[in-house]
Design a protein around this motif. Structure first.
Motif, PDB file in Angstrom:
ATOM      1  N   THR A  70       0.853  -1.202   0.000  1.00  0.00           N
ATOM      2  CA  THR A  70       0.000   0.000   0.000  1.00  0.00           C
ATOM      3  C   THR A  70       0.879   1.239   0.000  1.00  0.00           C
ATOM      4  OG1 THR A  70      -1.655  -1.205   1.290  1.00  0.00           O
ATOM      5  CG2 THR A  70      -1.853   1.207   1.217  1.00  0.00           C
ATOM      6  N   VAL A  71       0.565   2.177  -0.875  1.00  0.00           N
ATOM      7  CA  VAL A  71       1.346   3.404  -0.986  1.00  0.00           C
ATOM      8  C   VAL A  71       1.122   4.264   0.254  1.00  0.00           C
ATOM      9  CG1 VAL A  71       1.682   5.543  -2.294  1.00  0.00           C
ATOM     10  CG2 VAL A  71       1.231   3.393  -3.502  1.00  0.00           C
ATOM     11  N   ILE A  72       2.212   4.696   0.876  1.00  0.00           N
ATOM     12  CA  ILE A  72       2.142   5.673   1.966  1.00  0.00           C
ATOM     13  C   ILE A  72       2.261   7.069   1.377  1.00  0.00           C
ATOM     14  CG2 ILE A  72       3.288   6.525   4.055  1.00  0.00           C
ATOM     15  CD1 ILE A  72       4.217   3.630   4.556  1.00  0.00           C
ATOM     16  N   ARG A  73       3.277   7.262   0.555  1.00  0.00           N
ATOM     17  CA  ARG A  73       3.391   8.531  -0.166  1.00  0.00           C
ATOM     18  C   ARG A  73       4.345   8.346  -1.336  1.00  0.00           C
ATOM     19  NH1 ARG A  73       8.231  11.218   1.385  1.00  0.00           N
ATOM     20  NH2 ARG A  73       9.104  10.368   3.320  1.00  0.00           N
ATOM     21  N   ARG A  74       4.174   9.217  -2.305  1.00  0.00           N
ATOM     22  CA  ARG A  74       5.046   9.212  -3.473  1.00  0.00           C
ATOM     23  C   ARG A  74       6.327   9.956  -3.136  1.00  0.00           C
ATOM     24  NH1 ARG A  74       3.536  11.286  -9.590  1.00  0.00           N
ATOM     25  NH2 ARG A  74       5.503  10.681 -10.546  1.00  0.00           N
ATOM     26  N   VAL A  96       7.980   5.001  -4.528  1.00  0.00           N
ATOM     27  CA  VAL A  96       7.057   5.341  -3.450  1.00  0.00           C
ATOM     28  C   VAL A  96       7.560   4.749  -2.133  1.00  0.00           C
ATOM     29  CG1 VAL A  96       5.070   5.389  -5.002  1.00  0.00           C
ATOM     30  CG2 VAL A  96       5.620   3.284  -3.800  1.00  0.00           C
ATOM     31  N   LEU A  97       7.062   5.344  -1.061  1.00  0.00           N
ATOM     32  CA  LEU A  97       7.227   4.742   0.262  1.00  0.00           C
ATOM     33  C   LEU A  97       5.966   3.916   0.487  1.00  0.00           C
ATOM     34  CD1 LEU A  97       8.918   4.599   2.871  1.00  0.00           C
ATOM     35  CD2 LEU A  97       7.542   6.512   3.735  1.00  0.00           C
ATOM     36  N   ALA A  98       6.139   2.628   0.774  1.00  0.00           N
ATOM     37  CA  ALA A  98       4.989   1.734   0.885  1.00  0.00           C
ATOM     38  C   ALA A  98       5.134   0.834   2.102  1.00  0.00           C
ATOM     39  CB  ALA A  98       4.854   0.905  -0.388  1.00  0.00           C
ATOM     40  N   ARG A  99       4.011   0.208   2.473  1.00  0.00           N
ATOM     41  CA  ARG A  99       4.025  -0.780   3.546  1.00  0.00           C
ATOM     42  C   ARG A  99       3.392  -2.060   3.015  1.00  0.00           C
ATOM     43  NH1 ARG A  99      -0.108   2.778   5.165  1.00  0.00           N
ATOM     44  NH2 ARG A  99      -2.167   1.781   5.187  1.00  0.00           N
ATOM     45  N   TRP A 100       3.835  -3.179   3.566  1.00  0.00           N
ATOM     46  CA  TRP A 100       3.309  -4.475   3.169  1.00  0.00           C
ATOM     47  C   TRP A 100       3.547  -5.464   4.301  1.00  0.00           C
ATOM     48  CZ3 TRP A 100       7.704  -2.241   1.371  1.00  0.00           C
ATOM     49  CH2 TRP A 100       8.912  -2.930   1.553  1.00  0.00           C
ATOM     50  N   VAL A 118       0.653   7.359 -11.600  1.00  0.00           N
ATOM     51  CA  VAL A 118       0.420   8.469 -10.670  1.00  0.00           C
ATOM     52  C   VAL A 118      -0.045   7.860  -9.344  1.00  0.00           C
ATOM     53  CG1 VAL A 118      -0.793  10.643 -10.277  1.00  0.00           C
ATOM     54  CG2 VAL A 118      -0.294   9.915 -12.620  1.00  0.00           C
ATOM     55  N   PRO A 119       0.884   7.453  -8.498  1.00  0.00           N
ATOM     56  CA  PRO A 119       0.488   6.813  -7.237  1.00  0.00           C
ATOM     57  C   PRO A 119      -0.091   7.824  -6.244  1.00  0.00           C
ATOM     58  CG  PRO A 119       2.861   7.051  -7.332  1.00  0.00           C
ATOM     59  CD  PRO A 119       2.341   7.523  -8.653  1.00  0.00           C
ATOM     60  N   ARG A 120      -1.115   7.378  -5.510  1.00  0.00           N
ATOM     61  CA  ARG A 120      -1.729   8.198  -4.463  1.00  0.00           C
ATOM     62  C   ARG A 120      -1.748   7.396  -3.168  1.00  0.00           C
ATOM     63  NH1 ARG A 120      -4.667   8.995  -9.088  1.00  0.00           N
ATOM     64  NH2 ARG A 120      -4.807  11.158  -9.828  1.00  0.00           N
ATOM     65  N   ARG A 121      -1.812   8.102  -2.076  1.00  0.00           N
ATOM     66  CA  ARG A 121      -1.851   7.448  -0.773  1.00  0.00           C
ATOM     67  C   ARG A 121      -3.008   6.444  -0.732  1.00  0.00           C
ATOM     68  NH1 ARG A 121       0.041   8.406   4.372  1.00  0.00           N
ATOM     69  NH2 ARG A 121      -1.309   7.677   6.068  1.00  0.00           N
ATOM     70  N   PHE A 125      -0.627  -2.122  -4.880  1.00  0.00           N
ATOM     71  CA  PHE A 125       0.095  -2.710  -6.016  1.00  0.00           C
ATOM     72  C   PHE A 125       0.824  -3.963  -5.517  1.00  0.00           C
ATOM     73  CE2 PHE A 125       2.849   0.268  -3.911  1.00  0.00           C
ATOM     74  CZ  PHE A 125       4.105  -0.314  -3.923  1.00  0.00           C
ATOM     75  N   ILE A 126       1.279  -4.755  -6.471  1.00  0.00           N
ATOM     76  CA  ILE A 126       1.911  -6.037  -6.156  1.00  0.00           C
ATOM     77  C   ILE A 126       3.427  -5.860  -6.093  1.00  0.00           C
ATOM     78  CG2 ILE A 126       2.300  -8.410  -6.959  1.00  0.00           C
ATOM     79  CD1 ILE A 126      -0.518  -7.934  -5.980  1.00  0.00           C
ATOM     80  N   VAL A 127       4.042  -6.458  -5.085  1.00  0.00           N
ATOM     81  CA  VAL A 127       5.508  -6.531  -5.008  1.00  0.00           C
ATOM     82  C   VAL A 127       5.909  -7.989  -4.769  1.00  0.00           C
ATOM     83  CG1 VAL A 127       5.848  -4.172  -4.172  1.00  0.00           C
ATOM     84  CG2 VAL A 127       5.522  -6.026  -2.536  1.00  0.00           C
ATOM     85  N   TRP A 128       7.147  -8.301  -5.120  1.00  0.00           N
ATOM     86  CA  TRP A 128       7.708  -9.629  -4.856  1.00  0.00           C
ATOM     87  C   TRP A 128       8.632  -9.531  -3.652  1.00  0.00           C
ATOM     88  CZ3 TRP A 128       6.365 -14.106  -7.227  1.00  0.00           C
ATOM     89  CH2 TRP A 128       5.634 -14.003  -8.422  1.00  0.00           C
TER      90      TRP A 128
END
Length: 201
Positions: A70-74, A96-100, A118-121, A125-128
């Motif tokens: 989940t995007v925290i901030r761009r 982006v800064l994200a949490r998972w 254009v990521p928003r808070r 998105f998927i990460v490996w």
């Protein structure tokens, strides 16, 4: 075919030299080696590469996992990022800064590349990740592994053919040098009497 033609041409030719016959046999041997050894080398190397790469595919599939981030901030573009006006769809990733949450249920956060233009808070998105939730690269897929194995086999076959042809050319070059050296010695012996009256020339 030229090798076979050379052997046939020199078969009963009275002007045939031993080196001519050797060159023809050498050419025929090189053709047979290119037709037989090069494909065998390609199959052997390609098969070994395919087995190793498919094992890597299996290992990476077991060790890497898709999780939702989940995007925290761009984050601002780095100076090395491509120009946004000239970037292609391949460059449509944002930092982006994200949490998972990792597969081991550990909460993680960090800087990642999101497949979002254009990521928003709150965007997801998927990460490996690896087993512990650390970001990892996308695992190698089977089709890519097969392509790499094919290229390795093709390269091995081409290299084998090149070595055979290079060896043939080297041997022929040495034979031609020796032939020229023999001619030079023969001309040196005949040279002092060449064209004089009564020398039988």
């Amino acid at each position: 075919m030229r090798a076979l033609g050379g052997l046939w041409r020199w078969r009963r030719n009275p002007l045939r030299r031993t080196t001519d016959l050797i060159e023809a046999w050498l050419a025929l041997t090189a053709v047979l080696l290119v037709l037989l050894a090069a494909p065998l080398a390609g199959i052997a190397v390609g098969g070994a590469a395919h087995r190793a790469l498919q094992q890597s595919v299996r290992d990476q599939r077991e060790a890497r996992h898709q999780v939702v981030a989940t995007v925290i901030r761009r984050l601002d573009r780095s100076p090395l990022d491509p120009d946004p006006e000239t970037s292609s769809t391949r460059d449509a990733h944002s930092r982006v800064l994200a949490r998972w949450t990792g597969p081991d249920r550990t909460a993680r956060h960090g800087t990642v590349m999101a497949d979002l233009r254009v990521p928003r808070r709150g965007d997801r998105f998927i990460v490996w990740t690896d087993r512990h939730g650390r970001i990892a690269g996308r695992p190698l897929d089977s089709a890519t592994a097969t392509t790499h194995a094919f290229l390795a086999g093709f390269g091995a076959a081409a290299a084998t053919a090149g070595l055979v042809e290079g060896g043939r050319r080297l041997i022929v070059w040495r034979m031609v040098l020796r032939r020229y050296a023999r001619w030079d010695r023969a001309w040196d012996r005949a040279g002092p009497d060449w064209g004089r009256t009564g020398t039988g020339s």
